[in-house]
Design a protein around this motif. Structure first.
Motif, PDB file in Angstrom:
ATOM      1  N   ALA A   1      -5.620  -6.933   3.481  1.00 23.12           N
ATOM      2  CA  ALA A   1      -6.123  -6.511   2.126  1.00 23.12           C
ATOM      3  C   ALA A   1      -7.373  -6.475   1.999  1.00 23.12           C
ATOM      4  CB  ALA A   1      -5.385  -7.269   1.233  1.00 23.12           C
ATOM      5  N   CYS A   2      -8.345  -6.583   3.115  1.00 22.48           N
ATOM      6  CA  CYS A   2      -9.760  -6.770   2.923  1.00 22.48           C
ATOM      7  C   CYS A   2     -10.500  -5.774   3.883  1.00 22.48           C
ATOM      8  CB  CYS A   2     -10.158  -8.513   3.144  1.00 22.48           C
ATOM      9  SG  CYS A   2     -11.474  -8.712   2.246  1.00 22.48           S
TER      10      CYS A   2
ATOM     11  N   HIS B   1      -6.128  -7.367  -3.199  1.00 24.41           N
ATOM     12  CA  HIS B   1      -4.872  -6.874  -3.837  1.00 24.41           C
ATOM     13  C   HIS B   1      -3.777  -6.333  -2.782  1.00 24.41           C
ATOM     14  CE1 HIS B   1      -2.714  -4.378  -6.929  1.00 24.41           C
ATOM     15  NE2 HIS B   1      -3.267  -5.026  -7.812  1.00 24.41           N
TER      16      HIS B   1
ATOM     17  N   CYS C   1       0.770  -1.334  -0.007  1.00 22.51           N
ATOM     18  CA  CYS C   1       0.044   0.047  -0.152  1.00 22.51           C
ATOM     19  C   CYS C   1       1.030   1.336   0.045  1.00 22.51           C
ATOM     20  CB  CYS C   1      -0.941  -0.131   1.348  1.00 22.51           C
ATOM     21  SG  CYS C   1       0.029   0.596   2.837  1.00 22.51           S
TER      22      CYS C   1
ATOM     23  N   TYR D   1      -7.811  -0.143  -5.828  1.00 22.22           N
ATOM     24  CA  TYR D   1      -7.397  -1.343  -5.906  1.00 22.22           C
ATOM     25  C   TYR D   1      -8.495  -2.327  -5.313  1.00 22.22           C
ATOM     26  CZ  TYR D   1      -3.108   0.289  -7.869  1.00 22.22           C
ATOM     27  OH  TYR D   1      -2.286   1.112  -8.510  1.00 22.22           O
ATOM     28  N   PRO D   2      -8.720  -3.311  -5.811  1.00 23.30           N
ATOM     29  CA  PRO D   2      -9.897  -4.484  -5.191  1.00 23.30           C
ATOM     30  C   PRO D   2      -9.304  -5.175  -3.946  1.00 23.30           C
ATOM     31  CG  PRO D   2      -8.739  -5.574  -7.376  1.00 23.30           C
ATOM     32  CD  PRO D   2      -8.262  -4.126  -7.156  1.00 23.30           C
ATOM     33  N   HIS D   3     -10.389  -5.528  -3.495  1.00 28.46           N
ATOM     34  CA  HIS D   3      -9.965  -6.549  -2.105  1.00 28.46           C
ATOM     35  C   HIS D   3      -9.262  -7.689  -2.479  1.00 28.46           C
ATOM     36  CE1 HIS D   3     -13.091  -4.738   0.571  1.00 28.46           C
ATOM     37  NE2 HIS D   3     -13.571  -4.229  -0.477  1.00 28.46           N
TER      38      HIS D   3
ATOM     39  N   PHE E   1      -4.479  -2.968  -1.982  1.00 25.23           N
ATOM     40  CA  PHE E   1      -5.464  -2.469  -1.346  1.00 25.23           C
ATOM     41  C   PHE E   1      -5.324  -1.298  -0.055  1.00 25.23           C
ATOM     42  CE2 PHE E   1      -8.688  -3.142   1.810  1.00 25.23           C
ATOM     43  CZ  PHE E   1     -10.148  -2.880   1.078  1.00 25.23           C
ATOM     44  N   ASP E   2      -6.199  -0.492  -0.182  1.00 27.02           N
ATOM     45  CA  ASP E   2      -6.375   0.474   0.884  1.00 27.02           C
ATOM     46  C   ASP E   2      -7.760   1.085   0.907  1.00 27.02           C
ATOM     47  OD1 ASP E   2      -5.516   2.045   3.133  1.00 27.02           O
ATOM     48  OD2 ASP E   2      -4.007   3.076   1.812  1.00 27.02           O
TER      49      ASP E   2
ATOM     50  N   GLN F   1     -14.435  -1.473  -1.114  1.00 25.30           N
ATOM     51  CA  GLN F   1     -13.988  -0.614  -2.226  1.00 25.30           C
ATOM     52  C   GLN F   1     -14.661  -0.217  -3.566  1.00 25.30           C
ATOM     53  OE1 GLN F   1     -12.267  -1.478  -5.300  1.00 25.30           O
ATOM     54  NE2 GLN F   1     -11.748   0.659  -5.712  1.00 25.30           N
TER      55      GLN F   1
END
Length: 390
Positions: A102-103, A364, A88, A360-362, A367-368, A167
């Motif tokens: 990341a989720c 990934h 991230c 960015y998707p879950h 992801f943030d 996201q």
């Protein structure tokens, strides 16, 4: 309570919630190993005068009793991270190699601690009880929900709510459904046993790659030809492994995929068709096979009345345009186990923001979330809980 007063309480704890989210993001732990996470949660709750207890191994249950008698509403957050390297590129980037939130579970944990802070401030005028459920292992089957339930998480509970930072939805919105929310995440593994040999003499072999390729094509006809087109269903293959050398036909091929459904009848029909397809193609080619089936969590079905309560709370916080009725999502969630026991609903809190690069998707590495979503989540869930108590 006046609307402005609750908003002030959420604002009062906003910075603390953001700091907690960043702490959990910096020090993530995967399912079943959330020991430091559990320790931090216990300390935060104890500092509020609550009496948290460990449950389901690395989970935590705590209850805040209002000054007046009333119902009990449970609020759940999942606390586990994923085995992914964090990229991230923020000051709070994970310090644990190949472990990353990341989720959004870091945000879920922080929001629930924020709710504990808000309700502690409201305790003197609260009619009823709020039970805080910090659940481990959502990402790892069989999940942590059943362990919490066995530990008494739902005993005496009148309703349960849960939120997921999402996201795909822009920050400042929530996504609700009034029934189907998330699917059953099932798996299957197929091993095709052929007979290997030299690539120059294929007539002497039973080629498992060719057999596997025919299976792949046939499995992709199930949803289009065997499932009602008005029904939600997915069959996807993510693994096809066979061979190591360019001129050698291998003995075996392995295929691994997922089935996503909402209805048990459709679920069983799809697995029946998988078995028929694999059996017939292998028999025609002279190969044998082994089919393993893994049934995951039940589907998430929201209670319509509870969803309406969350939607009403969302309208108060975000305005009518901020509450979006979404289509069901084919991902899975063990929140479904709670919904099998008591009325409840699961909601998505928008956390995406393209202008900030939060795209960015879950699951990934990059992801943030837009951290302003945290305060929205706390206030909406607080309002929903108060409405359910009333």
């Amino acid at each position: 309570m006046e609307e402005k007063d609750l908003k002030k309480l959420v604002e009062k704890h906003r910075d603390a919630v953001v700091a907690l989210r960043r702490h959990f993001h910096t020090y993530p732990e995967i399912g079943g190993k959330e020991f430091k996470t559990q320790e931090k949660i216990m300390a935060e709750l104890a500092a509020l005068g609550l009496e948290p207890r460990k449950a389901a191994g690395t989970g935590v249950i705590a209850e805040l009793q209002g000054a007046l008698p009333g119902k009990t509403v449970a609020i759940r957050a999942d606390i586990d991270a994923l085995p992914i390297q964090d990229d991230c590129r923020q000051p709070y980037q994970s310090q644990h190699e190949n472990v990353c939130h990341a989720c959004g579970h870091d945000g879920h944990t922080a929001m629930l601690l924020g709710l504990a802070k808000v309700f502690t401030d409201l305790k003197g005028e609260l009619a009823g009880n709020i039970r805080f459920l910090f659940q481990p292992s959502e990402e790892r089957f069989p999940g942590g929900a059943l362990g919490l339930i066995e530990a008494g998480a739902l005993d005496g509970v009148d309703a349960i709510i849960g939120a997921h930072l999402w996201q795909p939805l822009k920050v400042g919105t929530i996504g609700v459904t009034y029934g189907r929310m998330m699917a059953s995440p099932d798996e299957f593994s197929i091993t095709v046993q052929g007979r290997g040999g030299h690539g120059s003499m294929p007539q002497q072999t039973v080629d498992p790659i060719l057999v596997g390729a025919q299976i792949v094509l046939a499995l992709n006809t199930i949803v289009s030809r065997n499932v009602d087109p008005m029904e939600n269903a997915v069959v996807s293959l993510g693994v096809f492994k066979a061979g190591d050398i360019f001129n050698v036909i291998p003995d075996t091929a392995v295929l691994h995929g997922t089935v996503r459904t909402f209805e048990q009848e459709v679920r069983l029909k799809i697995f029946e068709r998988i078995e028929q397809i694999v059996k017939n193609i292998c028999e025609a080619a002279g190969a044998s096979y082994k089919l393993d089936k893994f049934f995951g969590y039940p589907p998430v079905f929201n209670n319509p009345a509870v969803s309406k309560v969350i939607a009403a709370a969302g309208c108060e916080v975000l305005g009518p345009d901020g509450v979006v009725e979404i289509k069901p999502v084919m991902g899975g969630e063990d929140f479904s186990y709670y919904l099998q026991k008591v009325p409840g609903a699961f909601v998505y809190v928008g956390a995406g923001n393209a202008e900030k690069g939060i795209i960015y998707p879950h699951h990934h590495p990059k992801f943030d979330i837009d951290e302003s979503a945290l305060a929205y989540g706390v206030e909406i869930m607080a309002r929903a809980a108060l409405k359910l108590l009333a």
